[in-house]
Design a protein around this motif. Structure first.
Motif, PDB file in Angstrom:
ATOM      1  N   UNK A   1      -6.071 -10.790   2.397  1.00 24.48           N
ATOM      2  CA  UNK A   1      -6.403 -10.008   2.710  1.00 24.48           C
ATOM      3  C   UNK A   1      -6.792  -8.724   2.689  1.00 24.48           C
ATOM      4  N   UNK A   2      -6.054  -8.030   1.913  1.00 26.47           N
ATOM      5  CA  UNK A   2      -6.498  -6.640   1.103  1.00 26.47           C
ATOM      6  C   UNK A   2      -8.243  -7.248   0.439  1.00 26.47           C
ATOM      7  N   UNK A   3      -7.081  -8.196  -0.116  1.00 28.15           N
ATOM      8  CA  UNK A   3      -8.833  -8.228  -1.099  1.00 28.15           C
ATOM      9  C   UNK A   3     -10.233  -8.661  -0.310  1.00 28.15           C
ATOM     10  N   UNK A   4     -10.419  -8.894   0.621  1.00 22.51           N
ATOM     11  CA  UNK A   4     -11.669  -9.318   1.738  1.00 22.51           C
ATOM     12  C   UNK A   4     -11.369  -8.207   2.077  1.00 22.51           C
ATOM     13  N   UNK A   5     -10.794  -6.799   2.086  1.00 21.53           N
ATOM     14  CA  UNK A   5     -11.510  -5.231   2.855  1.00 21.53           C
ATOM     15  C   UNK A   5     -11.606  -4.879   1.823  1.00 21.53           C
ATOM     16  N   UNK A   6     -12.944  -4.618   1.360  1.00 22.97           N
ATOM     17  CA  UNK A   6     -13.010  -4.135   0.385  1.00 22.97           C
ATOM     18  C   UNK A   6     -12.804  -2.763   0.325  1.00 22.97           C
ATOM     19  N   UNK A   7     -13.583  -2.208   0.930  1.00 26.27           N
ATOM     20  CA  UNK A   7     -13.432  -0.706   1.341  1.00 26.27           C
ATOM     21  C   UNK A   7     -12.004   0.195   1.944  1.00 26.27           C
ATOM     22  N   UNK A   8     -11.401  -0.800   0.821  1.00 23.61           N
ATOM     23  CA  UNK A   8      -9.865  -0.387   1.128  1.00 23.61           C
ATOM     24  C   UNK A   8      -9.503  -0.094  -0.672  1.00 23.61           C
ATOM     25  N   UNK A   9      -9.473   1.209  -1.021  1.00 20.00           N
ATOM     26  CA  UNK A   9      -9.140   1.536  -2.606  1.00 20.00           C
ATOM     27  C   UNK A   9      -8.113   1.326  -3.563  1.00 20.00           C
ATOM     28  N   UNK A  10      -7.705   1.055  -4.267  1.00 25.41           N
ATOM     29  CA  UNK A  10      -6.508   0.928  -4.445  1.00 25.41           C
ATOM     30  C   UNK A  10      -6.196   1.131  -6.281  1.00 25.41           C
ATOM     31  N   UNK A  11      -5.053   2.744  -6.808  1.00 25.51           N
ATOM     32  CA  UNK A  11      -5.084   2.408  -7.369  1.00 25.51           C
ATOM     33  C   UNK A  11      -3.460   2.961  -8.143  1.00 25.51           C
ATOM     34  N   UNK A  12      -2.810   2.084  -9.542  1.00 27.15           N
ATOM     35  CA  UNK A  12      -1.976   2.145  -9.898  1.00 27.15           C
ATOM     36  C   UNK A  12      -1.390   2.716 -11.100  1.00 27.15           C
ATOM     37  N   UNK A  13      -0.104   3.823 -11.084  1.00 24.72           N
ATOM     38  CA  UNK A  13       0.090   4.783 -12.033  1.00 24.72           C
ATOM     39  C   UNK A  13       0.981   3.926 -13.030  1.00 24.72           C
ATOM     40  N   UNK A  14      -0.009   3.606 -13.543  1.00 24.84           N
ATOM     41  CA  UNK A  14       1.023   2.195 -14.517  1.00 24.84           C
ATOM     42  C   UNK A  14       2.314   3.152 -15.502  1.00 24.84           C
ATOM     43  N   UNK A  15       2.645   4.217 -15.323  1.00 24.67           N
ATOM     44  CA  UNK A  15       3.619   5.156 -16.126  1.00 24.67           C
ATOM     45  C   UNK A  15       4.298   4.499 -14.882  1.00 24.67           C
ATOM     46  N   UNK A  16       4.707   5.204 -13.797  1.00 20.31           N
ATOM     47  CA  UNK A  16       5.308   5.642 -13.113  1.00 20.31           C
ATOM     48  C   UNK A  16       5.548   3.708 -12.014  1.00 20.31           C
ATOM     49  N   UNK A  17       4.609   2.909 -12.151  1.00 20.60           N
ATOM     50  CA  UNK A  17       5.120   1.979 -11.210  1.00 20.60           C
ATOM     51  C   UNK A  17       4.677   2.067  -9.947  1.00 20.60           C
ATOM     52  N   UNK A  18       3.930   3.182  -8.983  1.00 20.14           N
ATOM     53  CA  UNK A  18       3.459   3.790  -7.906  1.00 20.14           C
ATOM     54  C   UNK A  18       2.097   2.797  -7.203  1.00 20.14           C
ATOM     55  N   UNK A  19       1.842   2.659  -6.673  1.00 20.30           N
ATOM     56  CA  UNK A  19       0.421   2.569  -6.410  1.00 20.30           C
ATOM     57  C   UNK A  19      -0.174   2.987  -5.185  1.00 20.30           C
ATOM     58  N   UNK A  20      -1.148   3.342  -5.262  1.00 22.26           N
ATOM     59  CA  UNK A  20      -1.435   4.299  -4.008  1.00 22.26           C
ATOM     60  C   UNK A  20      -2.922   3.479  -2.751  1.00 22.26           C
ATOM     61  N   UNK A  21      -2.539   3.160  -1.797  1.00 24.74           N
ATOM     62  CA  UNK A  21      -3.458   2.548  -0.651  1.00 24.74           C
ATOM     63  C   UNK A  21      -4.967   3.866  -0.157  1.00 24.74           C
ATOM     64  N   UNK A  22      -5.955   3.596  -0.243  1.00 20.15           N
ATOM     65  CA  UNK A  22      -6.371   4.797   0.171  1.00 20.15           C
ATOM     66  C   UNK A  22      -7.859   4.539   0.346  1.00 20.15           C
ATOM     67  N   UNK A  23      -8.537   4.590   0.919  1.00 21.86           N
ATOM     68  CA  UNK A  23      -9.943   4.711   2.450  1.00 21.86           C
ATOM     69  C   UNK A  23     -11.026   4.898   2.155  1.00 21.86           C
ATOM     70  N   UNK A  24     -12.338   4.526   2.008  1.00 24.76           N
ATOM     71  CA  UNK A  24     -13.389   4.024   1.557  1.00 24.76           C
ATOM     72  C   UNK A  24     -14.595   4.065   2.354  1.00 24.76           C
TER      73      UNK A  24
END
Length: 615
Positions: free
Chosen positions: A40-63
């Motif tokens: 469902x998130x892949x279908x929502x192309x306006x939802x950007x994701x960022x992942x910090x590989x060092x901390x293992x924390x991901x961030x879900x934003x809005x475009x």
């Protein structure tokens, strides 16, 4: 004052099948999302994701409109309870956390209610859990793009404001007209007693000025994490307006310059450390004691017991009490009733003295500025005598001698301001006189003194200045019944943000061109330290502020020549210089107007009485 100076998108987009596969792999490897949620998130192309590989924390934003926003990203823990009046406790979510960064966070504690100005936001959601960042970048930014980072510290007199205020909408700066992509960050600033309470117990524990320490923690978080969002931690520009600029100046003299700062460039709009009056006085401690007594903390005001008591007071009671006191002392908004003050740790002395000792962080390229009528708000339009002119700033500047007050009046003769009067505006020559004195005391002279001393004592010779001489707020001020404000404080913010002004501002095409000019210059400065060069192309003539770097010139306490860029006005944008005793050397209309302002002589005097001003 009279206007007497009278998109590029980053080319990296997830559009190919291979890129989609890479994104899919990244999401499966970095999150605990179930396959159903993932699809469902892949279908929502306006939802950007960022992942910090060092901390293992991901961030879900809005475009939105080609700009990705990540909001309410906490860099420190909730400041309530035992964390109240204490240095920030850094915060990183547990590995595997997906941070919902799609909505704005709470504003730091301040007075609730309608917007202070029509083009600012309604204040409804406040909390002590407010130490968060707002990050914006162009959609499709390359994670390894190493883009320059602008970190914005908002104004508000340490009494009000938020990175979520509509005035600071970053879309235009990040993605509309500027020629180079940037990552824009906003720091939410702690306000009122919560950020700057002080007493002997706090000073002894080296825990004063927690508002400044919170900002420092935010910059540290950015240094450690911004590469995850495509930013360059080695190319961070601190951008502050009003008390935000004041804070940048204080960071540069913090710890006498021995501990560096986590940014490489500074853009100080209408403010410097010299804007922070009475820094050595007991005013903040006295106000803290008054609040403590009002909420039932009746122990010795300098004791640890008083702090413990204040930490138990419910948020609303403490907030309402401190706001009420601040607005009584400094009507109407309560600015600088609580502000940074001497704590013998973060601030070890008067900044003006530290500057003259070379006790500051060196090697930072600085852009400083003021606005033509920065002092418009401080006087009533009908004043018509010397006493009222002096009263316009004596609520804030407490220590001036009678000799200094009389010298100020003589440097600003009322006859100089007759020509500014427009009968339909209902303002007197003394009003414009007071506005000019306030502009110079609060903004122009502190910026000149900070940058000059920074140059003199080995900070950096790459100093650029500008004078903002146009506003988008004109129609709004007419509607408010304050047309005499003209090019007032805050006027350069919409140009920096490259955004239209809400509530009926002037958003005409020529204003948009001026927005592109200022925002483009700031972005160029963020890239290279040179506001004239963008992606290898020179597009304006913006001089170095102090072109004479000779030993003889730098030996003088105050500059004899200042060069700057005038933005807007009836004479058009362009460079100008003003020198001591000019007259026959005046060349352009812009320089004639600058000569009228007499900043060399006036600021020479103001900057000679800094001990009285308390900076």
């Amino acid at each position: 004052m009279e206007s007497h100076l009278s998109p590029r998108q980053h080319p990296f987009l997830f559009t190919s099948i291979s890129a989609l596969v890479v994104l899919t792999a990244m999401l499966f490897n970095s999150t605990s999302l179930s396959p159903v949620v993932l699809i469902s998130n892949l279908l929502n192309v306006s939802t950007p994701y960022v992942r910090n590989a060092r901390t293992g924390v991901s961030y879900r934003g809005k475009s939105t409109n080609g700009v990705e926003h990540f909001q309410n990203i906490f860099y420190a823990e909730d400041t309530s309870g035992f964390n109240r009046f204490a240095p920030p406790v850094l915060y990183t979510p547990p590995p595997g956390t997906i941070v919902d960064a799609t909505a704005a966070g709470a504003w730091c504690p301040q007075g609730l209610g309608g917007p202070p100005l029509p083009f600012t936001s309604l204040i409804t959601n406040v909390s002590e859990n407010c130490l968060s960042l707002r990050i914006s970048r162009s959609s499709g930014t390359n994670p390894s793009g190493k883009l320059p980072v602008l970190v914005f510290l908002h104004g508000g007199g340490d009494a009000l404001g938020s990175a979520s205020d509509i005035l600071y909408t970053p879309d235009g700066l990040v993605g509309k007209y500027v020629e180079s992509p940037v990552i824009d960050e906003y720091v939410l600033m702690v306000n009122q007693v919560f950020g700057y309470a002080t007493n002997e117990a706090l000073r002894a524990a080296r825990q004063g000025n927690v508002g400044l320490r919170d900002q420092r923690a935010a910059f540290d978080w950015i240094h450690d994490n911004i590469d995850t969002f495509g930013g360059d931690p080695g190319n961070v520009a601190a951008v502050g307006q009003s008390v935000g600029a004041m804070a940048i100046g204080l960071h540069l003299v913090s710890y006498s310059g021995t501990q560096g700062v986590p940014f490489q460039k500074a853009i100080m709009m209408s403010g410097a450390s010299g804007t922070n009056f009475n820094i050595m006085s007991n005013l903040v401690a006295d106000n803290t004691a008054t609040v403590a007594k009002s909420v039932g903390c009746t122990q010795d005001p300098d004791s640890q017991a008083t702090l413990d008591c204040l930490r138990r007071v419910p948020l609303k009671i403490l907030m309402d009490t401190s706001v009420k006191l601040a607005r009584q002392l400094r009507p109407p908004f309560g600015e600088l009733a609580f502000y940074p003050s001497y704590d013998n740790d973060y601030i070890v002395g008067r900044p003006s003295v530290l500057l003259r000792k070379g006790a500051f962080v060196k090697g930072i390229s600085i852009m400083g500025s003021w606005v033509t009528n920065d002092g418009a708000w401080y006087a009533q339009p009908t004043i018509s005598d010397d006493a009222s002119v002096l009263a316009s700033f004596q609520t804030f500047v407490l220590g001036l001698s009678q000799t200094s007050l009389q010298r100020l009046l003589s440097l600003y003769p009322v006859s100089n301001f007759d020509y500014l009067v427009r009968p339909h505006e209902g303002a007197t020559p003394d009003y414009y006189r007071a506005a000019q004195i306030n502009r110079d005391l609060w903004f122009t002279c502190p910026v000149i003194d900070f940058t000059w001393q920074y140059t003199r004592f080995g900070g950096d010779s790459n100093i650029r200045l500008y004078d903002m001489n146009q506003t988008k707020f004109g129609p709004i001020f007419q509607y408010m019944g304050v047309p005499q404000w003209r090019v007032s404080h805050l006027s350069d913010v919409p140009y920096l943000m490259n955004e239209d002004v809400a509530a009926g501002g002037d958003n005409s095409p020529n204003q948009q061109d001026l927005s592109a000019l200022l925002s483009g210059s700031v972005v160029a400065f963020a890239y290279s330290g040179d506001p004239t060069v963008s992606r290898g192309r020179t597009f304006k003539d913006w001089p170095v502020a102090y072109p004479d770097q000779s030993v003889q010139a730098l030996s003088k306490e105050y500059p004899q020549e200042v060069s700057l860029y005038v933005v807007g006005g009836s004479q058009g944008s362009g460079p100008a210089s003003v020198s001591s005793g000019t007259g026959s050397q005046v060349k352009s209309d812009r320089e004639k107007a600058l000569a009228w302002e007499n900043v060399i002589e006036r600021c020479g005097f103001i900057n000679s009485i800094l001990e009285e001003i308390g900076v």
